[in-house]
Scaffold this motif. Structure first.
Motif, short mmCIF file in Angstrom:
data_model
loop_
_atom_site.label_atom_id
_atom_site.label_comp_id
_atom_site.label_asym_id
_atom_site.label_seq_id
_atom_site.Cartn_x
_atom_site.Cartn_y
_atom_site.Cartn_z
N GLY A 53 0.77 -1.23 0.00
CA GLY A 53 0.00 0.00 0.00
C GLY A 53 0.81 1.29 0.00
O GLY A 53 0.25 2.37 0.15
N SER A 54 2.15 1.21 -0.15
CA SER A 54 2.93 2.44 -0.08
C SER A 54 2.66 3.30 -1.32
O SER A 54 2.44 2.81 -2.41
N ARG A 55 2.66 4.62 -1.16
CA ARG A 55 2.40 5.51 -2.27
C ARG A 55 3.57 6.47 -2.42
O ARG A 55 4.07 7.02 -1.45
N ALA A 56 3.97 6.65 -3.64
CA ALA A 56 5.06 7.60 -3.88
C ALA A 56 4.48 8.77 -4.66
O ALA A 56 3.53 8.60 -5.42
N VAL A 57 5.05 9.96 -4.48
CA VAL A 57 4.58 11.10 -5.26
C VAL A 57 5.48 11.34 -6.47
O VAL A 57 5.17 12.13 -7.34
N SER A 58 6.61 10.64 -6.50
CA SER A 58 7.56 10.80 -7.60
C SER A 58 7.97 9.40 -8.06
O SER A 58 8.16 8.52 -7.23
N ALA A 59 8.08 9.20 -9.36
CA ALA A 59 8.44 7.85 -9.84
C ALA A 59 9.40 7.95 -11.03
O ALA A 59 9.31 8.88 -11.83
N TYR A 60 10.30 6.99 -11.09
CA TYR A 60 11.19 6.89 -12.24
C TYR A 60 10.52 6.08 -13.35
O TYR A 60 9.87 5.07 -13.07
N SER A 109 -1.95 7.44 -12.50
CA SER A 109 -3.21 6.95 -11.92
C SER A 109 -3.01 6.48 -10.48
O SER A 109 -3.95 6.45 -9.70
N GLU A 110 -1.78 6.18 -10.11
CA GLU A 110 -1.51 5.79 -8.71
C GLU A 110 -1.32 7.02 -7.81
O GLU A 110 -1.09 6.88 -6.62
N GLY A 111 -1.34 8.22 -8.40
CA GLY A 111 -1.20 9.44 -7.59
C GLY A 111 0.16 10.09 -7.68
O GLY A 111 0.44 11.06 -6.97
N VAL A 112 1.03 9.56 -8.56
CA VAL A 112 2.37 10.14 -8.72
C VAL A 112 2.25 11.53 -9.37
O VAL A 112 1.48 11.72 -10.31
N LYS A 113 3.02 12.51 -8.87
CA LYS A 113 2.94 13.88 -9.38
C LYS A 113 4.19 14.30 -10.15
O LYS A 113 4.23 15.37 -10.74
N GLU A 114 5.22 13.49 -10.06
CA GLU A 114 6.45 13.81 -10.80
C GLU A 114 6.98 12.54 -11.46
O GLU A 114 7.18 11.53 -10.79
N ILE A 115 7.21 12.62 -12.77
CA ILE A 115 7.79 11.50 -13.51
C ILE A 115 9.22 11.87 -13.87
O ILE A 115 9.47 12.92 -14.48
N VAL A 116 10.15 11.01 -13.48
CA VAL A 116 11.56 11.26 -13.78
C VAL A 116 11.97 10.25 -14.87
O VAL A 116 12.00 9.04 -14.62
N LEU A 117 12.22 10.76 -16.07
CA LEU A 117 12.58 9.88 -17.19
C LEU A 117 14.07 9.56 -17.10
O LEU A 117 14.90 10.48 -17.01
N ILE A 118 14.39 8.27 -17.10
CA ILE A 118 15.79 7.88 -16.95
C ILE A 118 16.18 6.83 -18.01
O ILE A 118 15.32 6.17 -18.59
N ALA A 119 17.45 6.70 -18.20
CA ALA A 119 18.05 5.69 -19.10
C ALA A 119 19.55 5.88 -18.96
O ALA A 119 19.99 6.82 -18.29
N GLN A 120 20.34 5.04 -19.60
CA GLN A 120 21.79 5.27 -19.58
C GLN A 120 22.12 6.50 -20.42
O GLN A 120 23.10 7.17 -20.20
N ASP A 121 21.28 6.77 -21.41
CA ASP A 121 21.58 7.83 -22.38
C ASP A 121 20.24 8.36 -22.89
O ASP A 121 19.83 8.05 -24.01
N THR A 122 19.57 9.18 -22.08
CA THR A 122 18.19 9.59 -22.41
C THR A 122 18.12 10.40 -23.71
O THR A 122 17.13 10.31 -24.44
#
Ligand code: SF4
Length: 448
Positions: free
Chosen positions: A154-161, A201-214
């Protein structure tokens, strides 16, 4: 290893121990999501699990050693010694393959990065779950868990990678990633969008786009696309969500990307650009391009198009052949104050890379000394830049509370985990509040 009896229970419980960087965390989430959809329960306490996956990092030697320690710690847990499965996943099996398998008899199975989509089958096999039972577990979950969602107690994060590609083709001479993660491959737009939509939809407010070479995203498609198009399209559709892009190599900072960031309030005016060095001969030996002059004009171009930008970089001290003069030049560059945040690493000599065999390796003590000197210098230069934000109005995404109840969050100029936080006095986790910065302490800020 005895595993038969473990399966009398309804939902086998799987715990993860994740080592290394945010990209590994995303891989863990992806494996958890696949397992959840197939009827496995994600357990946070490894000692209470039927199977423990250690998702390893072996980017550099010290990370390999930490991963080994984590594996041995899990191997000694009472549930594991009593028969729970220990699965070693990620970079270590990818880098060391058969050698690792023959030396780690404690592990039930190995899952290199390229095989992580097989995690359900691997765990099922390790736990003795046959195909018929797996199908029944899957059927019971149909419609119960949305595609891609991760339900961890049930943990909720506001920021997700969200990872937008994997692998790397650059073959920097010091780096093991291309050998561990393979050739560069962008994830298609639909996959990235679905991942973003799930997180929102899970309530995340910040999306951090990542990769080795975005910055290379989309260039390997038949119909070539670009990071600018990707982030702009996502920012248009998810207009209430912040978007942040990490790890953009200098060549990836196009005018199109800068204009896209400048035109969207919900794309963080924040660029993380790993430079590693500024001295052309060192950059050449690193199999990288550029020079101090080129990087200075890059920063000037960025600030012209995105005036309020925040910039982060990473630098390597003590690369083979780095003379005192080369190092002084790197220090001079840091002193110019082009970057708000600087991560410094001492060069790590990794077997199997081309830099391993380069002449003029710098002595370990000298590498550590140079790295620390550069860190101290970066602090001297960067913390006044943070202090200069006092009096500025900023939006802060509230992330949570400290143990004493103090609310904290991050402004757009602070990336998760690396740039410190902003303390605020009002609001709830998940709110975006406007504050005026009233004080700073090193990299932390306080807002009212
Ligand atoms: S860009 Fe260079 S340092 Fe970064 S992952 Fe690729 S090879 Fe490694």
């Amino acid at each position: 290893m005895e595993t038969e009896n473990v399966f009398e229970i309804e939902s086998p419980r799987v715990a993860f121990v994740t080592m290394g960087c945010a990209k590994n965390e995303v891989d863990t989430q992806r494996m958890q999501s696949q397992l959840t959809r197939c009827g496995f329960a994600i357990e946070q306490d490894p000692e209470a699990a039927d199977a423990v996956v250690v998702n390893t990092c072996s980017f550099i030697q010290s990370a390999t050693e930490e991963s080994l320690e984590a594996i041995f710690e899990v191997a000694g847990m009472p549930n594991v010694t009593a028969g729970a499965a220990l699965i070693v996943a990620g970079c270590m099996p990818a880098r060391y393959g058969q050698d690792l398998e023959s030396e780690l008899s404690e592990a039930s199975a190995f899952v290199p990065c390229s095989k992580e989509d097989d995690i359900v089958q691997v765990i099922a096999q390790a736990l003795g779950i046959d195909q018929a039972r797996l199908e029944r577990m899957k059927a019971a979950m149909l419609g119960a868990v949305p595609e891609g969602a991760v339900a961890i107690n049930g943990s909720r994060a506001v920021s997700a990678y969200v990872k937008i590609s994997d692998g790397c083709d650059r073959f920097c001479s010091y780096c093991t990633i291309p050998y561990i993660r393979g050739r560069y491959h962008s994830f298609d737009y639909e996959t990235v969008r679905a991942d973003v939509a799930d997180r929102v939809s899970e309530g995340v407010k910040e999306i951090v786009l990542i990769a080795q070479d975005t910055g290379r995203w989309g260039q390997d498609f038949e119909d070539e696309s670009s990071l600018a198009w990707l982030v702009g399209t996502l920012a248009d559709e998810f207009a209430d969500t912040w978007f942040r892009v990490m790890y953009i190599q200098p060549e990836g900072i196009t005018d199109e990307l800068l204009h896209t960031a400048a035109e969207h309030d919900n794309i963080c005016s924040y660029f993380d650009i790993p430079l590693q060095h500024v001295q052309p001969s060192i950059l050449k030996a690193m199999h990288r391009k550029g020079s101090r002059e080129e990087y200075e004009s890059l920063v000037e171009r960025i600030r012209r198009i995105v005036p309020e930008v925040t910039l982060r970089t990473t630098l390597i001290a003590g690369f083979p052949g780095e003379t005192e003069e080369d190092f002084d030049e790197l220090c001079d560059f840091v002193e110019e104050g082009f970057f708000d945040y600087i991560g410094v690493f001492a060069y790590s000599r990794e077997e199997g890379t081309r830099a391993y065999d380069l002449p003029d390796q710098v002595d370990d003590d000298e590498k550590a000394y140079r790295a620390q000197r550069l860190r101290d210098l970066a602090d001297d230069v960067c913390t006044p830049l943070v202090a200069a934000r006092v009096g500025k109005a900023m939006n802060v995404l509230i992330e949570g509370r400290e143990e004493d109840g103090q609310l904290f969050g991050r402004a757009m100029c602070q990336a998760p985990e690396v740039d410190g936080v902003t303390y605020v006095d009002n609001g709830e986790p998940g709110n975006i509040v406007q504050v005026t910065i009233t004080d700073t302490l090193l990299y932390e800020m306080e807002g009212e």
